[in-house]
Design a protein around this motif. Structure first.
Motif, PDB file in Angstrom:
ATOM      1  N   ASN A  69     -12.997  -9.578  -3.635  1.00 52.95           N
ATOM      2  CA  ASN A  69     -11.572 -10.022  -4.076  1.00 52.95           C
ATOM      3  C   ASN A  69     -10.610  -9.304  -3.836  1.00 52.95           C
ATOM      4  N   ARG A  70      -9.271 -10.191  -3.442  1.00 53.65           N
ATOM      5  CA  ARG A  70      -7.993  -9.565  -3.091  1.00 53.65           C
ATOM      6  C   ARG A  70      -6.968 -10.097  -4.107  1.00 53.65           C
TER       7      ARG A  70
ATOM      8  N   VAL B 214       2.746  -8.372  -3.601  1.00 54.08           N
ATOM      9  CA  VAL B 214       1.859  -7.295  -3.246  1.00 54.08           C
ATOM     10  C   VAL B 214       0.476  -7.701  -3.286  1.00 54.08           C
ATOM     11  N   LEU B 215      -0.243  -7.474  -2.178  1.00 55.81           N
ATOM     12  CA  LEU B 215      -1.699  -7.777  -2.302  1.00 55.81           C
ATOM     13  C   LEU B 215      -2.800  -6.793  -1.940  1.00 55.81           C
TER      14      LEU B 215
ATOM     15  N   HIS C 201      -9.250   1.427  -6.466  1.00 53.35           N
ATOM     16  CA  HIS C 201      -9.225   0.368  -7.495  1.00 53.35           C
ATOM     17  C   HIS C 201      -7.915   0.204  -7.711  1.00 53.35           C
ATOM     18  N   LEU C 202      -6.675   0.194  -6.884  1.00 51.97           N
ATOM     19  CA  LEU C 202      -5.416   0.104  -7.333  1.00 51.97           C
ATOM     20  C   LEU C 202      -5.185  -1.041  -7.834  1.00 51.97           C
TER      21      LEU C 202
ATOM     22  N   GLN D 296      -2.435  -5.346   1.841  1.00 52.02           N
ATOM     23  CA  GLN D 296      -3.462  -4.102   2.118  1.00 52.02           C
ATOM     24  C   GLN D 296      -3.126  -2.953   2.473  1.00 52.02           C
ATOM     25  N   VAL D 297      -1.925  -2.522   1.927  1.00 51.61           N
ATOM     26  CA  VAL D 297      -1.267  -1.482   2.209  1.00 51.61           C
ATOM     27  C   VAL D 297      -1.229  -0.422   0.976  1.00 51.61           C
TER      28      VAL D 297
END
Length: 262
Positions: A252-253, A143-144, A176-177, A116-117
């Motif tokens: 969603n993650r 990476v999340l 929207h990464l 989350q970064v």
């Protein structure tokens, strides 16, 4: 980004509370399992936040390992620094630093993690290149991040909710990464494994749930943006809270794992 959310003491405190909810405890547990850390490994947490994940990582690698955490927020660094280390854990070294300029030598770490970064980072390719630089060849990355088009938040006034969520997206550099992360990672020299999704789900309103805390953060941020007033934001939040058993939230993650090519 001029509209970005700044993690001052109050925002950092709210985020820390959110990170202790059942949903994010489960997310953190899943991240730790996916990393499959080994004793003695060296781990970098980019965007360490209040330090909860870093503490879990330190327990996994043990006293022979090393965990470093960086963050751009002094408030977050202070929260992380107050977290007591469990017996037998690696020490946690904290630095104030940006993801695009990591203060470490090449090939320092075995594992890099950032949750989350990157959606807050304007220059993701540079951040991933930096992460690759400080990992050894064969080092692992996780990476999340969230794609905010995936949010489902039931309300009685759908049009108002859509306006609120559009304004909320302004707190990020890229809301929207995840849909672009695979390409970014591959161009940064990572061999990427199949992507996973970790859903967050709250059905029925509970004040101690993750989305209840998020509700407060969103309402505080969107007032006076895109034609919304603080009264509009509070009316939106009050409507959702009043739904009771009909309250519904889903988000969603997306988890990307990879290995730095040799």
């Amino acid at each position: 980004m001029s509209g970005a959310l700044h993690f001052d003491d109050e925002a950092s405190r709210r985020l820390e509370e959110a990170y202790t909810t059942d949903a994010l405890v489960a997310q953190r547990r899943a991240v730790v399992e996916l990393l499959a850390l080994r004793p003695g490994e060296r781990v970098l947490d980019v965007g360490v936040g209040p330090g909860l994940l870093a503490a879990d990582l330190a327990r996994q690698v043990g006293s022979a390992g090393r965990v470093c955490g960086v963050d751009t927020s002094d408030s977050m660094i202070a929260l992380a620094g107050r977290r007591a280390a469990a017996e037998g854990s690696a020490p946690i070294e904290l630095r104030r630093a940006d993801a695009v300029a990591l203060p470490y030598a090449d090939a320092t770490f075995d594992v890099g993690v950032t949750t989350q970064v990157l959606e807050y980072v304007a220059d993701v390719p540079t951040a991933l290149a930096e992460l690759g630089r400080v990992l050894r060849p064969g080092g692992r990355v996780l990476v999340l991040d969230t794609d905010w088009d995936s949010v489902v938040w039931h309300s009685r006034d759908r049009a108002r909710t859509e306006r609120v969520l559009r304004a909320w997206e302004q707190h990020l550099a890229d809301p929207h990464l995840p849909r672009r992360l695979l390409g970014h990672l591959e161009r940064a020299g990572f061999e990427v494994e199949p992507v996973l999704v970790l859903p967050l789900l709250d059905v029925g309103y509970r004040p101690d749930a993750f989305s209840a805390g998020l509700l407060d953060l969103v309402a505080a941020f969107v007032g006076d943006r895109d034609g919304l007033t603080p009264a509009d934001a509070e009316a939106w939040a009050s409507d959702l809270r009043s739904l009771g058993r009909e309250y519904f939230f889903s988000l969603n993650r997306y988890v990307f794992r990879g290995t730095r090519a040799g």
